[in-house]
Design an enzyme around this catalytic site. Structure first.
Site, PDB file in Angstrom:
ATOM      1  N   PRO A  47       0.830  -1.203   0.000  1.00 49.49           N
ATOM      2  CG  PRO A  47       0.033  -0.978   2.191  1.00 49.49           C
ATOM      3  CD  PRO A  47       0.740  -1.938   1.283  1.00 49.49           C
ATOM      4  CG  ASP A  48      -0.803   4.998  -1.397  1.00 47.34           C
ATOM      5  OD1 ASP A  48      -1.397   4.668  -0.350  1.00 47.34           O
ATOM      6  OD2 ASP A  48      -1.342   5.655  -2.291  1.00 47.34           O
ATOM      7  CG  PHE A  49       4.024   5.837   2.658  1.00 43.08           C
ATOM      8  CD1 PHE A  49       4.498   5.146   3.761  1.00 43.08           C
ATOM      9  CD2 PHE A  49       4.727   5.773   1.478  1.00 43.08           C
ATOM     10  CE1 PHE A  49       5.673   4.397   3.691  1.00 43.08           C
ATOM     11  CE2 PHE A  49       5.905   5.032   1.391  1.00 43.08           C
ATOM     12  CZ  PHE A  49       6.374   4.347   2.499  1.00 43.08           C
ATOM     13  NE  ARG A  50       2.352  11.936   3.014  1.00 41.62           N
ATOM     14  CZ  ARG A  50       3.575  11.490   2.802  1.00 41.62           C
ATOM     15  NH1 ARG A  50       3.788  10.636   1.807  1.00 41.62           N
ATOM     16  NH2 ARG A  50       4.584  11.898   3.538  1.00 41.62           N
ATOM     17  CG  ASN A 121       9.068   3.032  -4.377  1.00 43.87           C
ATOM     18  OD1 ASN A 121       8.501   3.857  -3.659  1.00 43.87           O
ATOM     19  ND2 ASN A 121       8.624   2.720  -5.575  1.00 43.87           N
ATOM     20  CG  ASP A 123       9.953  -1.752  -3.994  1.00 45.63           C
ATOM     21  OD1 ASP A 123      10.718  -1.644  -4.975  1.00 45.63           O
ATOM     22  OD2 ASP A 123       8.870  -1.133  -3.912  1.00 45.63           O
ATOM     23  CG  HIS A 140      13.935   7.487   0.569  1.00 45.79           C
ATOM     24  ND1 HIS A 140      12.573   7.664   0.378  1.00 45.79           N
ATOM     25  CD2 HIS A 140      14.470   8.732   0.516  1.00 45.79           C
ATOM     26  CE1 HIS A 140      12.310   8.955   0.213  1.00 45.79           C
ATOM     27  NE2 HIS A 140      13.446   9.613   0.302  1.00 45.79           N
TER      28      HIS A 140
END
Length: 340
Positions: A47-50, A121, A123, A140
């Site tokens: 899922p995305d964050f917001r 991302n 991942d 990141h």
């Protein structure tokens, strides 16, 4: 000329997917720079964050964190790493397959059109899909390595994998340290690597920029699209408008899911079959790695930790009541004696 006619002419002149297709097919776009965010991995089950209700931050509500982002803040992790590791298996890239969007990036590389990818991302699914590592900056960080948060000692991959499978916090092996081990991802409160400043100039060399699956709310990546030279098209593929994309005459906005957007673009370019073949190959290859296969879902991980926290609170409340009753009893006895 009436205002309605003027608006109609302007609308008909606005760039669209075909203008991007023409640019690529005529060789005017051979150095494509891409910026990606969480939205390109939602199709992989992350899922995305917001996003309301479905985003990670909303899903974390049962854990009663001081604020949702705390789970990825280095200060919070330093004393409470349990929530991060509780959801680590569900979000670990070993448990995920590349999406059509990841395959599209690999297809651009295969056609010698991909200049560089900046991804927010962690991942690593771009690499799993076939994007050459030297064409990607994981701004990141990623899960490829890990170190003790306190003393910075490296930590073995096999022990890290075991910790992720069990949802337990791995601790430093050095005697006398005992610090929690952290994957080499950039948490809130930490600085990006110096490599970002070095690679940022790649944007200036772009003759086309794709911005996909990001809200453009997190610095410093949010500033990258603004660095694109005037007259160079910027294409936003996202569920909604982001940043200043759409403000320039050459901007193109394809609103919707990233997978749908890249399929539209690939089909218009005549690459639809190539994209599907590359995606299916990437997914089949990833299936051979079963290190984290069959793990619990994100919701199950969160529910398990929430129940654990609740049980601990129950025990704590029980002890608290016992103590209060004991003190009240003694306090009442003292009062009685004092006034006897």
């Amino acid at each position: 000329m009436s205002d309605d006619t003027s608006r109609h002419i302007k609308a008909s002149m606005e760039p669209d997917i075909q203008s991007i297709v023409d640019r690529i097919k005529t060789g005017k776009a051979t150095r494509i720079v891409v910026l990606t965010g969480a939205g390109i991995s939602t199709g992989a089950g992350i899922p995305d964050f917001r996003s309301p209700n479905t985003g990670l931050y909303d899903k974390l509500a049962p854990l009663r964190l001081p604020y949702p982002e705390a789970i990825f803040h280095v200060n919070y992790f330093s004393h409470t790493p349990e929530p991060f590791y509780a959801i680590a298996r569900a979000r670990h890239p070993g448990n995920l397959k590349p999406t059509v969007t990841h395959a599209f990036l690999a297809l651009l590389a295969k056609k010698n059109l991909l200049h560089f990818v900046f991804t927010q991302n962690i991942d690593g699914l771009e690499q799993d899909a076939g994007v050459p590592p030297d064409k990607v900056l994981w701004t990141h960080g990623n899960w490829k390595s890990q170190h003790c948060y306190k003393c910075k000692s490296s930590y073995p991959d096999d022990l890290m994998n075991k910790a992720i499978r069990t949802g337990e916090v791995p601790y430093c092996l050095d005697t006398g340290c005992g610090g929690a081990v952290k994957p080499d991802v950039v948490f809130f409160g930490q600085s990006l690597s110096a490599e970002f400043d070095e690679k940022e100039k790649e944007v200036l060399e772009a003759d086309l920029m794709l911005v996909m699956g990001t809200s453009l709310r997190v610095a410093p990546c949010s500033r990258l699209p603004r660095l694109v030279r005037r007259g160079i098209p910027r294409v936003l593929i996202n569920n909604e408008k982001a940043g200043d994309l759409g403000n320039r005459d050459d901007d193109v906005c394809i609103l919707g899911s990233c997978d749908d957007g890249v399929r539209q673009l690939a089909d218009a370019l005549g690459w639809g079959e190539d994209l599907n073949d590359l995606w299916e190959e990437a997914v089949a290859t990833k299936k051979n790695d079963q290190t984290f296969e069959g793990g619990p879902s994100l919701d199950e991980c969160i529910e398990k930790l929430a129940s654990s926290i609740k049980d601990k609170m129950k025990v704590s409340d029980g002890h608290k009541r016992m103590l209060e009753n004991h003190l009240n009893s003694k306090f009442g006895h003292i009062i009685t004696k004092g006034h006897g």
